[in-house]
Design an enzyme around this catalytic site. Structure first.
Site, PDB file in Angstrom:
ATOM      1  N   ASN A 212       0.714  -1.326  -0.087  1.00 46.63           N
ATOM      2  CA  ASN A 212       0.058  -0.036  -0.059  1.00 46.63           C
ATOM      3  C   ASN A 212       0.969   1.299  -0.051  1.00 46.63           C
ATOM      4  O   ASN A 212       1.911   1.147  -0.012  1.00 46.63           O
ATOM      5  CB  ASN A 212      -0.765   0.091   1.177  1.00 46.63           C
ATOM      6  CG  ASN A 212      -0.060   0.010   2.474  1.00 46.63           C
ATOM      7  OD1 ASN A 212       0.405   0.733   2.831  1.00 46.63           O
ATOM      8  ND2 ASN A 212      -0.157  -1.255   3.302  1.00 46.63           N
ATOM      9  N   ASP A 280      -4.079  -6.085   5.199  1.00 47.04           N
ATOM     10  CA  ASP A 280      -4.997  -7.229   5.969  1.00 47.04           C
ATOM     11  C   ASP A 280      -4.886  -8.550   5.304  1.00 47.04           C
ATOM     12  O   ASP A 280      -5.091  -9.457   6.237  1.00 47.04           O
ATOM     13  CB  ASP A 280      -6.458  -6.275   5.613  1.00 47.04           C
ATOM     14  CG  ASP A 280      -6.634  -5.036   6.214  1.00 47.04           C
ATOM     15  OD1 ASP A 280      -6.255  -5.100   7.286  1.00 47.04           O
ATOM     16  OD2 ASP A 280      -7.390  -4.275   5.624  1.00 47.04           O
ATOM     17  N   LYS A 290       8.991 -17.341 -10.302  1.00 43.34           N
ATOM     18  CA  LYS A 290       8.247 -16.220 -10.937  1.00 43.34           C
ATOM     19  C   LYS A 290       7.023 -16.890 -11.774  1.00 43.34           C
ATOM     20  O   LYS A 290       7.111 -17.850 -12.569  1.00 43.34           O
ATOM     21  CB  LYS A 290       8.775 -15.380 -11.710  1.00 43.34           C
ATOM     22  CG  LYS A 290       8.160 -14.064 -12.468  1.00 43.34           C
ATOM     23  CD  LYS A 290       9.002 -13.273 -13.239  1.00 43.34           C
ATOM     24  CE  LYS A 290       8.368 -12.363 -13.873  1.00 43.34           C
ATOM     25  NZ  LYS A 290       9.006 -11.653 -15.147  1.00 43.34           N
ATOM     26  N   PRO A 307      -2.423 -11.850  10.606  1.00 47.06           N
ATOM     27  CA  PRO A 307      -2.407 -11.436  12.137  1.00 47.06           C
ATOM     28  C   PRO A 307      -2.662  -9.929  12.344  1.00 47.06           C
ATOM     29  O   PRO A 307      -2.237  -8.994  11.707  1.00 47.06           O
ATOM     30  CB  PRO A 307      -1.367 -11.735  12.902  1.00 47.06           C
ATOM     31  CG  PRO A 307      -0.388 -11.888  11.606  1.00 47.06           C
ATOM     32  CD  PRO A 307      -0.948 -11.979  10.534  1.00 47.06           C
ATOM     33  N   ASP A 308      -3.595  -9.491  13.098  1.00 44.38           N
ATOM     34  CA  ASP A 308      -3.850  -8.161  13.646  1.00 44.38           C
ATOM     35  C   ASP A 308      -2.966  -7.820  14.651  1.00 44.38           C
ATOM     36  O   ASP A 308      -3.275  -8.408  16.044  1.00 44.38           O
ATOM     37  CB  ASP A 308      -5.266  -7.749  13.976  1.00 44.38           C
ATOM     38  CG  ASP A 308      -5.808  -6.629  14.405  1.00 44.38           C
ATOM     39  OD1 ASP A 308      -4.819  -5.824  14.871  1.00 44.38           O
ATOM     40  OD2 ASP A 308      -6.751  -6.095  13.775  1.00 44.38           O
ATOM     41  N   ILE A 309      -2.253  -7.212  14.339  1.00 47.92           N
ATOM     42  CA  ILE A 309      -0.830  -6.932  15.491  1.00 47.92           C
ATOM     43  C   ILE A 309      -1.336  -6.132  16.413  1.00 47.92           C
ATOM     44  O   ILE A 309      -1.139  -6.376  17.667  1.00 47.92           O
ATOM     45  CB  ILE A 309       0.394  -6.321  14.592  1.00 47.92           C
ATOM     46  CG1 ILE A 309       0.784  -7.051  13.330  1.00 47.92           C
ATOM     47  CG2 ILE A 309       1.386  -6.047  15.503  1.00 47.92           C
ATOM     48  CD1 ILE A 309       1.646  -6.380  12.501  1.00 47.92           C
ATOM     49  N   PHE A 327      -4.213   3.423  15.260  1.00 56.30           N
ATOM     50  CA  PHE A 327      -4.630   4.382  14.281  1.00 56.30           C
ATOM     51  C   PHE A 327      -5.929   3.811  13.486  1.00 56.30           C
ATOM     52  O   PHE A 327      -6.135   2.699  13.424  1.00 56.30           O
ATOM     53  CB  PHE A 327      -3.464   4.754  13.197  1.00 56.30           C
ATOM     54  CG  PHE A 327      -2.718   5.775  13.755  1.00 56.30           C
ATOM     55  CD1 PHE A 327      -1.725   5.554  14.962  1.00 56.30           C
ATOM     56  CD2 PHE A 327      -2.509   7.100  13.280  1.00 56.30           C
ATOM     57  CE1 PHE A 327      -1.012   6.565  15.411  1.00 56.30           C
ATOM     58  CE2 PHE A 327      -1.815   8.020  14.005  1.00 56.30           C
ATOM     59  CZ  PHE A 327      -0.896   7.735  14.872  1.00 56.30           C
ATOM     60  N   LYS A 341     -13.939   0.434  16.757  1.00 52.93           N
ATOM     61  CA  LYS A 341     -12.601  -0.307  16.704  1.00 52.93           C
ATOM     62  C   LYS A 341     -11.745  -0.238  17.902  1.00 52.93           C
ATOM     63  O   LYS A 341     -11.274  -0.983  18.320  1.00 52.93           O
ATOM     64  CB  LYS A 341     -11.663   0.743  15.636  1.00 52.93           C
ATOM     65  CG  LYS A 341     -10.612   0.007  15.123  1.00 52.93           C
ATOM     66  CD  LYS A 341      -9.867   0.455  13.906  1.00 52.93           C
ATOM     67  CE  LYS A 341     -10.746   0.473  12.692  1.00 52.93           C
ATOM     68  NZ  LYS A 341      -9.969   1.095  11.429  1.00 52.93           N
ATOM     69  N   LYS A 345     -10.546  -3.851  19.142  1.00 56.86           N
ATOM     70  CA  LYS A 345      -9.278  -4.300  18.935  1.00 56.86           C
ATOM     71  C   LYS A 345      -8.666  -4.222  20.525  1.00 56.86           C
ATOM     72  O   LYS A 345      -7.645  -4.785  20.890  1.00 56.86           O
ATOM     73  CB  LYS A 345      -8.267  -2.951  18.211  1.00 56.86           C
ATOM     74  CG  LYS A 345      -8.537  -2.664  16.989  1.00 56.86           C
ATOM     75  CD  LYS A 345      -7.563  -3.338  16.123  1.00 56.86           C
ATOM     76  CE  LYS A 345      -7.944  -2.829  14.497  1.00 56.86           C
ATOM     77  NZ  LYS A 345      -7.185  -3.425  13.708  1.00 56.86           N
TER      78      LYS A 345
HETATM   79  O1  C5P Z   1      -8.368  -2.645  11.285  1.00 56.55           O
HETATM   80  P1  C5P Z   1      -7.751  -1.656  10.754  1.00 56.55           P
HETATM   81  O2  C5P Z   1      -6.655  -1.786   9.729  1.00 56.55           O
HETATM   82  O3  C5P Z   1      -8.409  -0.423  10.487  1.00 56.55           O
HETATM   83  O4  C5P Z   1      -6.983  -0.885  12.090  1.00 56.55           O
HETATM   84  C1  C5P Z   1      -5.996  -0.176  11.942  1.00 56.55           C
HETATM   85  C2  C5P Z   1      -5.012   0.145  13.088  1.00 56.55           C
HETATM   86  O5  C5P Z   1      -4.659  -1.582  13.401  1.00 56.55           O
HETATM   87  C3  C5P Z   1      -3.794   0.640  12.963  1.00 56.55           C
HETATM   88  O6  C5P Z   1      -3.343   0.913  14.079  1.00 56.55           O
HETATM   89  C4  C5P Z   1      -2.853  -0.374  12.363  1.00 56.55           C
HETATM   90  O7  C5P Z   1      -1.488  -0.296  12.720  1.00 56.55           O
HETATM   91  C5  C5P Z   1      -3.241  -1.488  13.314  1.00 56.55           C
HETATM   92  N1  C5P Z   1      -3.375  -2.821  12.627  1.00 56.55           N
HETATM   93  C6  C5P Z   1      -2.601  -3.728  12.779  1.00 56.55           C
HETATM   94  N2  C5P Z   1      -2.339  -5.140  12.259  1.00 56.55           N
HETATM   95  C7  C5P Z   1      -3.198  -5.352  11.265  1.00 56.55           C
HETATM   96  C8  C5P Z   1      -4.253  -4.545  10.843  1.00 56.55           C
HETATM   97  C9  C5P Z   1      -3.988  -3.298  11.442  1.00 56.55           C
HETATM   98  O8  C5P Z   1      -1.779  -3.660  13.669  1.00 56.55           O
HETATM   99  N3  C5P Z   1      -3.189  -6.405  10.631  1.00 56.55           N
END
Ligand code: C5P
Length: 409
Positions: A212, A280, A290, A307-309, A327, A341, A345
Site C-alpha cells: 500500500n 489486511d 516467478k 494477524p492483527d498486530i 490508528f 474499533k 481491538k
Molecule cells: O483494522 P484497521 O486496519 O482499520 O486498524 C488500523 C489499526 O490497526 C492501525 O493502528 C494498524 O497499525 C493496526 N493494524 C495492525 N495489524 C493489522 C491491521 C491493522 O496492527 N493486521
C-alpha cells in the site's frame, strides 16, 4: 530549527566526504552557521575551496598555520561552536579520538573542546566490524560521544553491510536533536516506546508483492517525538523511503507476520503505538518461482487474512504495554467507527484520521502528505485536533501519552 547555532564540522578522509558537502547545505538551510576543519586525508576527497564556498566561511586544515592561530586559535575554534560533528568519522579518526591523540588540527580540536561531539562513522564493513573499531566506539560512547548511523547498504568498495555514512538529512536531524532538545523536559525518560510504521509487503512470488502507499511519515515522526521526550524507542518499520530518526532502534521488516514477531520480540514496552498500515491480506501461498504469463486464464490470487498486530498485543494477558494506541483512517462516521474499533481491538486510544479532508491522509492526494487531521478516541470520549503537520501530531500525541502515564509507578 538551527537558527543562531554554530556547528564545527570535522571532515575526515573517506569517500563519504562528498556527502558532507550536502550536509553543509542542509545545515545552512536550517539556519546554522557551519565552520569546517578538513583532515589532510579529507582534502584528497573534497577540496577546501568547495567547502569554503558552501559554508561561506574560512576552512581550517593545518594545525600549525600561523595566520590561523593569530586569527582564531585552535582552542577557541573548538569552543566557539555549539556542537562538534565528525562526518565522515573514519576508522582512523575514531581511533585517534578514542586515544586522545592531538597530532593534527582535527584531533587537537576534538581534544580541546568543551562541547558535545556527534560522530557519523563511515568505513568498509570489515573495518567497522573489526574488534578494534568496536572497542574504540565503546570508549567514545563511554566518553559521552553521540553517534548517527552507520547505515547498512552497498558500499563504495563493492561490499555490503553496516558502514555507510548516514544520509545528510539524517545527520542534520541528529544535530537538531542534540541542540534543540538540549534542556527540554524528558517526560518519557526511562520508558520504552514501541512504534510500528510504514506499509507491509506481502509476497506473491519472488518478484511481486501486495503493498500500500503508506509513507511511514506519521509513524517515524512519532518515533522521533518519543525519542525527543527521552524514551528508548524501538521502531518496527515496513519498507519506506525515509530514514529512521536519530536515536531510535530500527527493526526493518517486510511482511505483517515479520512485523508481529518483531513487535513481540521488542516487548516489554511501556507504550506501544501502531501506526503501520499493515496489509489486511496476504497471498495464501507464495509461489516458489516467478509466475509466468501463459496462454490460459490469468492465475487466481487467493488471499488469507494477516494477524492483527494491534489487537494481538492489546489483548495480551501478560506483558501488555500500559498504553496501547492504534490508528484508524476513516472517511465517514468517524467517531462511531473509531469507537467501535477501540472496543474491537482492545486498545486504550485510537488516533482517527479524517481522510475525507483535503490535505490530510489519503484523500488530500496520496498517503504521504505532510498534514493530518486527527481525533483522539478513548473510553472518555472524542477530542478533535485541528489540521496540523504530522510532526506536530506526533509531538502532541507523545505529550498526551506522557501526561496519561504521569502517574505510572
Ligand atoms: O483494522 P484497521 O486496519 O482499520 O486498524 C488500523 C489499526 O490497526 C492501525 O493502528 C494498524 O497499525 C493496526 N493494524 C495492525 N495489524 C493489522 C491491521 C491493522 O496492527 N493486521
Amino acid at each position: 530549527m538551527l537558527h543562531g547555532k554554530t556547528i564545527l564540522l570535522i571532515i575526515g578522509g573517506g569517500i563519504a566526504a562528498y556527502k558532507s558537502l550536502e550536509l553543509i547545505r542542509e545545515l545552512k538551510k536550517r539556519g546554522a552557521g557551519v565552520r569546517c576543519i578538513l583532515t589532510k586525508a579529507a582534502t584528497q576527497f573534497v577540496t577546501p575551496l568547495s567547502v569554503a564556498a558552501l559554508s561561506g566561511e574560512k576552512v581550517y586544515d593545518d594545525l600549525f598555520s600561523l595566520t590561523d592561530e593569530v586569527e582564531m586559535g585552535h582552542i577557541q575554534l573548538s569552543r566557539s561552536a555549539d556542537l562538534l560533528v565528525v562526518a565522515p568519522a573514519t576508522a582512523d579518526l575514531m581511533a585517534r579520538m578514542a586515544q586522545g591523540q592531538a597530532g593534527d588540527l582535527a584531533a587537537t580540536t576534538l581534544l580541546a573542546t568543551d562541547k558535545r561531539v556527534l560522530i557519523a562513522p563511515a568505513m568498509n564493513v570489515r573495518m567497522w566490524n573489526h574488534p578494534a573499531t568496536q572497542r574504540n566506539l565503546a570508549v567514545l560512547k563511554g566518553d559521552g560521544v553521540s553517534m548517527v548511523g552507520p547505515n547498512e547498504g552497498d558500499m563504495a568498495c563493492g561490499e555490503y553491510g553496516p558502514g555507510r555514512m548516514a544520509e545528510p538529512a539524517e545527520i542534520a536531524a541528529a544535530i537538531e536533536a542534540e541542540l534543540v532538545g538540549q534542556g527540554a523536559p524528558k517526560p518519557l525518560a526511562g520508558r520504552h516506546v514501541l512504534v510500528t510504521s510504514g506499509p507491509t509487503h506481502e509476497p506473491i512470488d519472488p518478484v511481486r508483492y501486495i503493498a500500500n502507499r503508506s509513507s511511514g511519515k506519521q509513524g517515524h515522526a512519532i518515533a522521533a517525538a518519543a525519542a525527543a521526550a527521552g524514551a528508548r524507542v524501538t521502531l518496527v518499520s515496513g519498507p519506506v523511503a525515509i530514514p529512521a530518526p536519530a536515536g531510535v532502534t530500527l527493526v526493518p521488516v517486510e511482511t505483517a507476520r515479520q512485523m508481529l514477531s518483531a513487535v513481540e520480540a521488542a516487548l516489554p514496552a511501556d507504550i506501544a503505538i501502531f501506526a503501520a498500515a499493515v496489509a489486511d491480506w496476504r497471498a495464501a501461498s507464495e509461489a516458489g518461482g516467478k509466475i509466468k504469463k501463459g496462454s490460459g486464464a490469468a492465475p487466481a490470487l487467493s488471499l488469507v487474512e494477516n494477524p492483527d498486530i494491534l489487537a494481538t498485543i492489546a489483548r495480551r494477558g501478560s506483558g501488555r504495554p500500559a498504553l496501547v494506541v492504534g490508528f484508524a483512517a476513516e472517511t465517514e462516521k468517524l467517531a462511531e467507527h473509531a469507537t467501535a474499533k477501540l472496543a474491537r481491538k482492545g486498545c486504550d486510544l485510537i488516533v482517527a484520521n479524517d481522510v475525507s479532508l483535503s490535505g490530510s491522509g489519503i484523500a488530500g492526494g496520496v498517503m504521504g502528505s505532510e498534514a493530518n487531521a486527527v481525533h483522539l478516541v478513548s473510553s472518555s470520549g472524542v477530542v478533535s485536533w485541528p489540521v496540523m503537520s504530522k510532526d506536530e501530531v506526533a509531538a502532541r500525541l507523545i505529550a498526551h501519552l506522557a501526561a496519561l502515564g504521569a502517574d505510572w509507578t
